[in-house]
Design a protein around this motif. Structure first.
Motif, PDB file in Angstrom:
ATOM      1  N   LYS A  57       0.872  -1.172   0.000  1.00 31.18           N
ATOM      2  CA  LYS A  57       0.000   0.000   0.000  1.00 31.18           C
ATOM      3  C   LYS A  57       0.913   1.227   0.000  1.00 31.18           C
ATOM      4  CE  LYS A  57      -3.829   1.823   2.806  1.00 31.18           C
ATOM      5  NZ  LYS A  57      -4.404   2.605   1.735  1.00 31.18           N
ATOM      6  N   ILE A  58       0.638   2.170  -0.890  1.00 41.64           N
ATOM      7  CA  ILE A  58       1.450   3.389  -0.944  1.00 41.64           C
ATOM      8  C   ILE A  58       0.635   4.522  -0.327  1.00 41.64           C
ATOM      9  CG2 ILE A  58       2.652   5.015  -2.463  1.00 41.64           C
ATOM     10  CD1 ILE A  58       3.105   2.705  -4.425  1.00 41.64           C
ATOM     11  N   PHE A  59       1.096   5.005   0.813  1.00 43.18           N
ATOM     12  CA  PHE A  59       0.407   6.110   1.490  1.00 43.18           C
ATOM     13  C   PHE A  59       0.986   7.417   0.960  1.00 43.18           C
ATOM     14  CE2 PHE A  59       0.398   2.516   4.392  1.00 43.18           C
ATOM     15  CZ  PHE A  59      -0.885   2.499   4.902  1.00 43.18           C
ATOM     16  N   LYS A  60       0.118   8.251   0.416  1.00 41.99           N
ATOM     17  CA  LYS A  60       0.592   9.548  -0.104  1.00 41.99           C
ATOM     18  C   LYS A  60      -0.023  10.669   0.711  1.00 41.99           C
ATOM     19  CE  LYS A  60       0.913   7.904  -4.854  1.00 41.99           C
ATOM     20  NZ  LYS A  60       0.328   7.895  -6.173  1.00 41.99           N
ATOM     21  N   ASP A  61       0.783  11.654   1.049  1.00 43.64           N
ATOM     22  CA  ASP A  61       0.224  12.850   1.690  1.00 43.64           C
ATOM     23  C   ASP A  61       1.050  14.060   1.278  1.00 43.64           C
ATOM     24  OD1 ASP A  61       2.475  12.949   3.321  1.00 43.64           O
ATOM     25  OD2 ASP A  61       1.522  11.886   4.967  1.00 43.64           O
ATOM     26  N   ARG A 116       5.583  10.205   0.359  1.00 40.78           N
ATOM     27  CA  ARG A 116       5.029   8.852   0.396  1.00 40.78           C
ATOM     28  C   ARG A 116       5.567   8.059   1.570  1.00 40.78           C
ATOM     29  NH1 ARG A 116       5.034   6.524  -5.320  1.00 40.78           N
ATOM     30  NH2 ARG A 116       4.272   8.303  -6.471  1.00 40.78           N
ATOM     31  N   PHE A 117       4.817   6.998   1.882  1.00 45.60           N
ATOM     32  CA  PHE A 117       5.246   6.028   2.890  1.00 45.60           C
ATOM     33  C   PHE A 117       4.931   4.654   2.327  1.00 45.60           C
ATOM     34  CE2 PHE A 117       4.531   3.099   6.295  1.00 45.60           C
ATOM     35  CZ  PHE A 117       5.498   3.403   7.234  1.00 45.60           C
ATOM     36  N   VAL A 118       5.940   3.786   2.292  1.00 43.07           N
ATOM     37  CA  VAL A 118       5.751   2.445   1.706  1.00 43.07           C
ATOM     38  C   VAL A 118       6.414   1.413   2.604  1.00 43.07           C
ATOM     39  CG1 VAL A 118       6.089   1.002  -0.347  1.00 43.07           C
ATOM     40  CG2 VAL A 118       5.961   3.487  -0.602  1.00 43.07           C
ATOM     41  N   LYS A 119       5.659   0.406   3.015  1.00 39.04           N
ATOM     42  CA  LYS A 119       6.238  -0.687   3.803  1.00 39.04           C
ATOM     43  C   LYS A 119       6.594  -1.839   2.869  1.00 39.04           C
ATOM     44  CE  LYS A 119       4.994  -1.165   7.893  1.00 39.04           C
ATOM     45  NZ  LYS A 119       4.231  -1.332   9.129  1.00 39.04           N
TER      46      LYS A 119
END
Ligand SMILES: Cc1cn([C@H]2C[C@H](O)[C@@H](COP(=O)(O)OP(=O)(O)O[C@H]3O[C@@H](C)C(=O)[C@@H](O)[C@H]3O)O2)c(=O)[nH]c1=O
Length: 184
Positions: A17-21, A25-28
């Protein structure tokens, strides 16, 4: 997180899941429990990365037993065409390859089982390719097959390749120690 199978047994793609704000980004890229749920029981022993110019080709690399390993590969910056070649004797896809684009944009993580040779072409300058592995680097066990010997079209007229990569045997010359179903 989602895991997708490929036509090559054991070769899988993790789609995080790519969290964008507003910050970026934040990617695990790895979660032990999630991998366990998908029957991928691994212990990461080493991690490293390379940075490549456009049109660099690296590969096709692997470590032979007993230092063979499962390898996770992803691209935090830039873009590559990633290629894996099945060198497990007896495998339904023996001597077949699989290619996939890995990039900072798609965040995909390729999960490469033992017995596959790995390489890539960088599609952009400053491309960062990051690895996690289940065994440590062993210079004596670190081997390769010529990147241009197994029928893959790299679509590159003047690739930048290391002398070591040019010195490898071709796929047909190389006597693979890997057997499908062994130690996987
Ligand atoms: C792979 C590796 C290399 N080295 C050293 C050896 C050499 O002096 C220098 C650069 O090594 P290489 O030319 O092999 O680097 P590179 O061609 O980037 O090697 C990588 O290629 C891709 C395709 C893979 O799949 C990786 O697992 C790895 O083999 O770093 C280590 O000290 N530890 C390591 O784990």
């Amino acid at each position: 997180m989602n895991i997708v199978n490929t036509p090559i047994d054991g070769l899988r793609i993790l789609e995080p899941k790519i969290f964008k704000d507003l910050r970026g980004r934040f990617v695990k890229t790895f979660n032990n429990d999630f991998f366990k749920e998908h029957k991928i029981e691994i212990e990461i022993k080493e991690s490293y990365y390379s940075i490549s110019h456009k049109d660099v080709i690296r590969g096709m690399h692997f470590q032979i037993p007993p230092y063979d390993h499962i390898k996770l590969v992803y691209v935090p910056f830039g873009k590559i065409v990633d290629v894996v070649l099945d060198i497990r004797k007896g495998s339904p896809t023996y001597k077949k390859f699989f290619k996939i684009e890995l990039s900072a944009d798609n965040g995909k993580v390729l999960i490469i089982p033992k017995g596959l040779a790995h390489g890539f072409k960088s599609l952009q300058n400053n491309t960062n390719v990051t690895y996690m592995q289940t065994t440590c680097y062993s210079p004596e066990a670190d081997k390769g097959i010529r990147f241009d010997s197994f029928g893959f079209d790299w679509e590159c007229d003047n690739p930048k390749v290391s002398d070591r990569d040019l010195s490898f045997k071709t796929l047909d010359e190389f006597d693979s120690p890997f057997v499908f179903g062994d130690n996987q």
